[in-house]
Scaffold this active site. Structure first.
Site, PDB file in Angstrom:
ATOM      1  N   ASP A 174      14.889  16.312  50.399  1.00  0.00           N
ATOM      2  CA  ASP A 174      15.536  15.002  50.253  1.00  0.00           C
ATOM      3  C   ASP A 174      16.890  15.147  49.555  1.00  0.00           C
ATOM      4  O   ASP A 174      17.487  16.234  49.513  1.00  0.00           O
ATOM      5  CB  ASP A 174      14.580  14.060  49.498  1.00  0.00           C
ATOM      6  CG  ASP A 174      14.760  12.600  49.869  1.00  0.00           C
ATOM      7  OD1 ASP A 174      15.692  11.972  49.330  1.00  0.00           O
ATOM      8  OD2 ASP A 174      13.996  12.092  50.714  1.00  0.00           O
ATOM      9  N   ASP A 175      17.369  14.083  48.986  1.00  0.00           N
ATOM     10  CA  ASP A 175      18.679  13.975  48.346  1.00  0.00           C
ATOM     11  C   ASP A 175      18.898  15.082  47.298  1.00  0.00           C
ATOM     12  O   ASP A 175      17.978  15.472  46.588  1.00  0.00           O
ATOM     13  CB  ASP A 175      18.728  12.600  47.661  1.00  0.00           C
ATOM     14  CG  ASP A 175      20.134  12.218  47.257  1.00  0.00           C
ATOM     15  OD1 ASP A 175      21.050  13.026  47.432  1.00  0.00           O
ATOM     16  OD2 ASP A 175      20.293  11.087  46.748  1.00  0.00           O
ATOM     17  N   TRP A 221      14.091  -5.116  47.712  1.00  0.00           N
ATOM     18  CA  TRP A 221      13.905  -3.673  47.678  1.00  0.00           C
ATOM     19  C   TRP A 221      12.500  -3.377  47.125  1.00  0.00           C
ATOM     20  O   TRP A 221      12.077  -3.996  46.139  1.00  0.00           O
ATOM     21  CB  TRP A 221      14.967  -3.014  46.783  1.00  0.00           C
ATOM     22  CG  TRP A 221      14.665  -1.570  46.537  1.00  0.00           C
ATOM     23  CD1 TRP A 221      14.854  -0.548  47.415  1.00  0.00           C
ATOM     24  CD2 TRP A 221      14.069  -1.010  45.371  1.00  0.00           C
ATOM     25  NE1 TRP A 221      14.407   0.628  46.861  1.00  0.00           N
ATOM     26  CE2 TRP A 221      13.919   0.374  45.606  1.00  0.00           C
ATOM     27  CE3 TRP A 221      13.627  -1.536  44.156  1.00  0.00           C
ATOM     28  CZ2 TRP A 221      13.364   1.242  44.668  1.00  0.00           C
ATOM     29  CZ3 TRP A 221      13.068  -0.673  43.217  1.00  0.00           C
ATOM     30  CH2 TRP A 221      12.955   0.702  43.478  1.00  0.00           C
ATOM     31  N   LYS A 280      16.180  12.815  57.833  1.00  0.00           N
ATOM     32  CA  LYS A 280      15.947  11.496  57.221  1.00  0.00           C
ATOM     33  C   LYS A 280      17.331  10.896  57.011  1.00  0.00           C
ATOM     34  O   LYS A 280      18.129  11.411  56.227  1.00  0.00           O
ATOM     35  CB  LYS A 280      15.207  11.658  55.899  1.00  0.00           C
ATOM     36  CG  LYS A 280      14.972  10.335  55.156  1.00  0.00           C
ATOM     37  CD  LYS A 280      14.112  10.569  53.919  1.00  0.00           C
ATOM     38  CE  LYS A 280      14.039   9.346  53.024  1.00  0.00           C
ATOM     39  NZ  LYS A 280      13.358   9.646  51.752  1.00  0.00           N
ATOM     40  N   TRP A 281      17.623   9.806  57.718  1.00  0.00           N
ATOM     41  CA  TRP A 281      18.955   9.180  57.714  1.00  0.00           C
ATOM     42  C   TRP A 281      18.896   7.960  56.806  1.00  0.00           C
ATOM     43  O   TRP A 281      18.327   6.943  57.173  1.00  0.00           O
ATOM     44  CB  TRP A 281      19.335   8.782  59.141  1.00  0.00           C
ATOM     45  CG  TRP A 281      20.705   8.199  59.291  1.00  0.00           C
ATOM     46  CD1 TRP A 281      21.142   6.984  58.829  1.00  0.00           C
ATOM     47  CD2 TRP A 281      21.824   8.785  59.969  1.00  0.00           C
ATOM     48  NE1 TRP A 281      22.453   6.785  59.174  1.00  0.00           N
ATOM     49  CE2 TRP A 281      22.900   7.881  59.887  1.00  0.00           C
ATOM     50  CE3 TRP A 281      22.014   9.989  60.655  1.00  0.00           C
ATOM     51  CZ2 TRP A 281      24.151   8.134  60.455  1.00  0.00           C
ATOM     52  CZ3 TRP A 281      23.254  10.237  61.221  1.00  0.00           C
ATOM     53  CH2 TRP A 281      24.305   9.321  61.114  1.00  0.00           C
ATOM     54  N   ASP A 282      19.509   8.071  55.635  1.00  0.00           N
ATOM     55  CA  ASP A 282      19.380   7.017  54.627  1.00  0.00           C
ATOM     56  C   ASP A 282      20.625   6.132  54.585  1.00  0.00           C
ATOM     57  O   ASP A 282      21.689   6.505  55.106  1.00  0.00           O
ATOM     58  CB  ASP A 282      19.159   7.685  53.259  1.00  0.00           C
ATOM     59  CG  ASP A 282      18.323   6.835  52.322  1.00  0.00           C
ATOM     60  OD1 ASP A 282      18.230   5.615  52.540  1.00  0.00           O
ATOM     61  OD2 ASP A 282      17.774   7.404  51.358  1.00  0.00           O
ATOM     62  N   ARG A 307      24.881   1.495  43.747  1.00  0.00           N
ATOM     63  CA  ARG A 307      24.303   2.837  43.560  1.00  0.00           C
ATOM     64  C   ARG A 307      25.418   3.876  43.476  1.00  0.00           C
ATOM     65  O   ARG A 307      25.344   4.934  44.065  1.00  0.00           O
ATOM     66  CB  ARG A 307      23.326   3.206  44.677  1.00  0.00           C
ATOM     67  CG  ARG A 307      22.283   4.201  44.174  1.00  0.00           C
ATOM     68  CD  ARG A 307      21.562   4.938  45.271  1.00  0.00           C
ATOM     69  NE  ARG A 307      20.512   5.758  44.678  1.00  0.00           N
ATOM     70  CZ  ARG A 307      19.961   6.795  45.256  1.00  0.00           C
ATOM     71  NH1 ARG A 307      20.316   7.150  46.474  1.00  0.00           N
ATOM     72  NH2 ARG A 307      19.041   7.478  44.655  1.00  0.00           N
ATOM     73  N   ASP A 351      10.433   1.996  49.669  1.00  0.00           N
ATOM     74  CA  ASP A 351      10.450   2.934  48.545  1.00  0.00           C
ATOM     75  C   ASP A 351       9.239   2.719  47.645  1.00  0.00           C
ATOM     76  O   ASP A 351       8.977   3.526  46.755  1.00  0.00           O
ATOM     77  CB  ASP A 351      11.735   2.770  47.718  1.00  0.00           C
ATOM     78  CG  ASP A 351      12.871   3.629  48.270  1.00  0.00           C
ATOM     79  OD1 ASP A 351      12.619   4.466  49.153  1.00  0.00           O
ATOM     80  OD2 ASP A 351      14.025   3.458  47.823  1.00  0.00           O
TER      81      ASP A 351
HETATM   82  C1  GLA Z   1      16.596   6.169  48.870  1.00  0.00           C
HETATM   83  C2  GLA Z   1      15.396   6.495  49.746  1.00  0.00           C
HETATM   84  C3  GLA Z   1      14.469   7.432  49.005  1.00  0.00           C
HETATM   85  C4  GLA Z   1      15.210   8.675  48.625  1.00  0.00           C
HETATM   86  C5  GLA Z   1      16.450   8.326  47.819  1.00  0.00           C
HETATM   87  C6  GLA Z   1      17.305   9.548  47.585  1.00  0.00           C
HETATM   88  O1  GLA Z   1      16.238   5.386  47.801  1.00  0.00           O
HETATM   89  O2  GLA Z   1      14.738   5.334  50.132  1.00  0.00           O
HETATM   90  O3  GLA Z   1      13.350   7.732  49.796  1.00  0.00           O
HETATM   91  O4  GLA Z   1      15.571   9.384  49.791  1.00  0.00           O
HETATM   92  O5  GLA Z   1      17.240   7.358  48.462  1.00  0.00           O
HETATM   93  O6  GLA Z   1      18.432   9.261  46.867  1.00  0.00           O
END
Ligand code: GLA
Length: 730
Positions: free
Chosen positions: A369-370, A202, A479-481, A446, A551
């Protein structure tokens, strides 16, 4: 014609612009790999030459009553199966109802046609018109059981690449258990090669590794139900002397995002078998009578001119015939993402302030984002509950998206649809929807569990939940995480005899969800993400024309990550953002200029609070965005030349040459500087040799041959300093 069949010696010559891949039939039954390399017109040699030159004796049996000198372990069988005299790692291994796990696949016949078929349920490369691809299908059959295997080879002549996949047809009248069904087996005929692969972790994805072949197996794989941060579904076999622009290299890339293996098996006679496909570990598929199983495809590329040419072939094919849809060919927006600016701590006002400032500087897309849904103030809850959190966003997503759109920007949103938090309404309603094994711990990672995408009801829920949000507001980007690996593999829905199918069924479910959603929202730009680049593989590109590369947003760390990623992936697929300093992952401070220069070599964006920047940095940001808009087509659609590698010295240089060679972008970055250091000479590549090019900043005009032979000198006086140069043909 791309595929030439020679009736006389039963050989198939699969020709691309610069390469030939040749297979042929001996003893009427055995399909042999004969040659892969620079293009040759025909294979005129006796096919037995490479089959019998080795006088392999004891402990090396022959599968041929008619020809006991044909030692099976010395043969380069194109699709080897387990159970007879060839006891090396097989491509195919299946178990029958009587408990036997032996198959013997004999050549039956072939078919050549224009175009290329899609692979049911799986992503694959495609032809835009039937004229650009020819396909060879070879049928193999097990005489005892009637099981059939169809090997498919699609030749992309102009792209210099071949796509291989396999279909297994159960015509046996009984149920068969597939234990290994590799997508591609091929060979190199000696072991003076290095196994090149991309490894990491990671935030440190895809660092280039080179190890010499030696007797035995070298492989990389994934058992994580995701291609993973640790390894990539890619391998190359290169001569020890192969460099960026000289020497032989074979590259193999698997178009698949789940468990995989990429393996070189050096046999007793140094004949090296290369297997690539779904990882046989954890794979066990019940193929009922009458059913078919299709493997993912492997793309192979041969370069006689080093890694650079190999990569450019992958890049051209992937950006033109694997990526698809509206966003394939058009310029994508400069974005700002609030993650590293606010993390979970935001409200509508904060987001609008970021958007306003960004818009005034030329940013085109605001990505939230999140943290916008459920009651998600940290990562302990709410995944699965895709409903806006009215505490943070009183008007919901719709009101925010409209306000952002009114500013003259597009609006984008983060989702992590494959996941569920234990603390969520979804989990409370459907505790059996996650991947788990009854009686065992559901190990969180997580703080979350993974939804069971082998289930249709779960897939329908995801499509429904995501499409509801997308349909309710002006959302142009997703953005599909996907933020964990899969453990305790088990499904509440699958019968016991199909539990081991879950890893592959998960991928089939995911691909079907992505197929449906990208089909329903063809104008939305989907960007993939998996804790950065944890599932950044070729199988994702048909759905996600760009992917959050890592990241780790530090510019210097990104030199390594983007350099390694570019072994296979074109720059137009690599999300790259400027973030704050000291960097949040590694604590390093680099200039705004260098952060911008490195990020501009991918899909460019920002991920920081612009309101905290100095006037000087703001001016630099404005200037970067302006510059990027001028060069993005060249960087994304041009040919990439890796002129200096961060893995080999104290600097990095990347060059992008427009397809018509009219523009050139060069990015040079020093990693560690050195006092009184020697200058570094950078010789350009791929220019229009007879032309002149003007440096758009200084106005200096250079002959292309000067730039390519004499080159330009750069100094490495200071840590982390960089330059971006743009040249235009005059
Ligand atoms: C992952 C993504 C980040 C961000 C976080 C949000 O780690 O790689 O870019 O979107 O989740 O929780």
């Amino acid at each position: 014609m791309a595929i030439i069949y020679n009736e006389k010696n039963k050989t198939f010559n699969l020709q691309t612009k610069n390469t030939s891949y040749i297979i042929g039939v001996i003893e009427d039954t055995v399909l042999l790999h004969l040659y892969y390399g620079k293009k040759i017109r025909a294979y005129n040699q006796d096919l037995y030459e490479i089959a019998v030159t080795r006088d392999a004796g004891a402990f090396c049996g022959s599968d041929f009553e008619s020809n006991p000198y044909l030692r099976s372990e010395a043969l380069a069988v194109e699709y080897p199966c387990y159970g007879h005299a060839d006891l090396r790692t097989p491509a195919f291994h299946a178990e029958y109802e009587n408990g036997s796990a032996i198959t013997k696949l004999d050549y039956v016949d072939y078919r050549i046609f224009d175009g290329k078929k899609a692979i049911p349920g799986l992503p694959s490369t495609y032809a835009e018109n039937d004229g650009e691809v020819q396909t060879l299908e070879i049928t193999l059959r097990d005489a005892l059981t009637g099981l059939e295997v169809i090997l498919s080879y699609s030749v992309f002549e102009d792209f210099d690449a071949i796509a291989k996949s396999v279909k297994i047809k159960n015509l046996t009248g009984q149920n068969v258990r597939l234990k290994s069904a590799i997508s591609s087996t091929t060979y190199v005929f000696d072991k003076r090669f290095e196994f090149v692969h991309l490894a990491g972790a990671w935030a440190r994805e895809r660092h280039i590794q080179r190890v010499p072949l030696t007797s035995g197996n070298i492989s990389v794989d994934s058992k994580r139900v995701s291609s993973s941060h640790q390894h990539s579904p890619f391998m190359a076999l290169a001569r020890p002397e192969t460099t960026e622009n000289a020497g032989e290299v074979y590259g193999y890339s698997l178009v698949y995002s789940g468990n995989f293996i990429a393996q070189a098996d050096v046999g007793a006679y140094d004949l090296t078998r290369l297997n690539m496909g779904i990882n046989p570990f954890g794979f066990n598929w019940l193929l009922e009578d009458g059913e078919e199983f299709c493997t993912p495809e492997v793309i192979s590329v041969y370069s006689a001119n080093g890694f650079g040419e190999m990569s450019r072939s992958f890049h051209r094919l992937y950006r033109n015939r694997l990526c698809r849809g509206k966003w394939r060919d058009i310029e994508r927006p400069v974005l700002i993402n609030n993650w590293e600016a606010t993390y979970f701590d935001f409200d509508e006002e904060k987001i609008l302030n970021i958007a306003k400032k960004a818009q005034s500087l030329g940013v085109e897309l605001m990505v939230l984002d999140d943290g916008w849904f459920g009651k998600r103030d940290d990562d302990t809850n709410s995944l699965g509950d895709w409903v806006a959190d009215r505490r943070k966003l009183p008007g919901g997503i719709d009101a925010l998206a409209k306000k952002v759109t009114e500013l003259g920007m597009k609006f984008g949103l983060w989702f992590e649809p494959e996941m569920v938090s234990e603390d969520s309404d979804l989990y409370r309603a459907h505790p059996d929807w996650c991947i788990h094994v009854e009686g065992r711990r559901r190990t969180p990672s997580r703080q979350q569990l993974v939804l069971d995408l082998s289930r249709d009801d779960v897939c329908d829920y995801i499509v429904d939940a995501v499409s509801k949000v997308l349909g309710s507001a002006p959302i142009s980007y997703v953005k599909w995480d996907m933020n964990r690996n899969i453990t305790e593999i088990g499904s509440a829905k699958l019968p016991a005899e199909r539990q081991q199918e879950l890893p592959h069924r998960y991928m089939l479910g995911l691909y079907s969800v992505l197929e449906r959603l990208t089909g329903m929202f063809p104008d939305v730009l989907f960007e993939g993400c998996s804790g950065g680049g944890g599932r950044f593989d070729a199988g994702m590109l048909p759905y996600f024309p760009q992917y959050w590369t890592s990241d780790d947003t530090d510019a210097i760390e990104r030199l390594y990550i983007q350099h390694g990623t570019s072994m296979v992936m074109p720059s137009c697929t690599m999300g790259a953002h400027v973030s704050a300093v000291p960097n949040h992952q590694i604590g390093r401070t680099t200039s705004m200029k260098t952060r911008g220069n490195v990020a501009m070599m991918g899909q460019f964006g920002y991920e920081l609070d612009l309101s905290t920047l100095s006037d000087e940095d703001i001016a630099e940001v404005r200037n970067q965005i302006e510059t990027y808009k001028k060069i993005r087509t060249t960087v994304h659609r041009g040919d990439m030349y890796r002129l200096r590698s961060p893995f080999e010295g104290r600097n990095t240089a990347w060059e992008y040459v427009a397809e018509d060679k009219s523009r050139v972008v060069l990015m040079y970055c020093t990693i560690m500087g050195k006092v009184q250091a020697e200058l570094t000479r950078v010789r350009f590549e791929g220019l229009d040799a007879d032309a002149k090019y003007r440096d758009t900043e200084t106005g200096t005009v250079y002959d292309a041959d000067f730039l390519m032979n004499r080159g330009l000198f750069f100094d490495d006086n200071h840590d982390f300093e960089s330059r971006l140069m743009i040249f235009e043909r005059v």
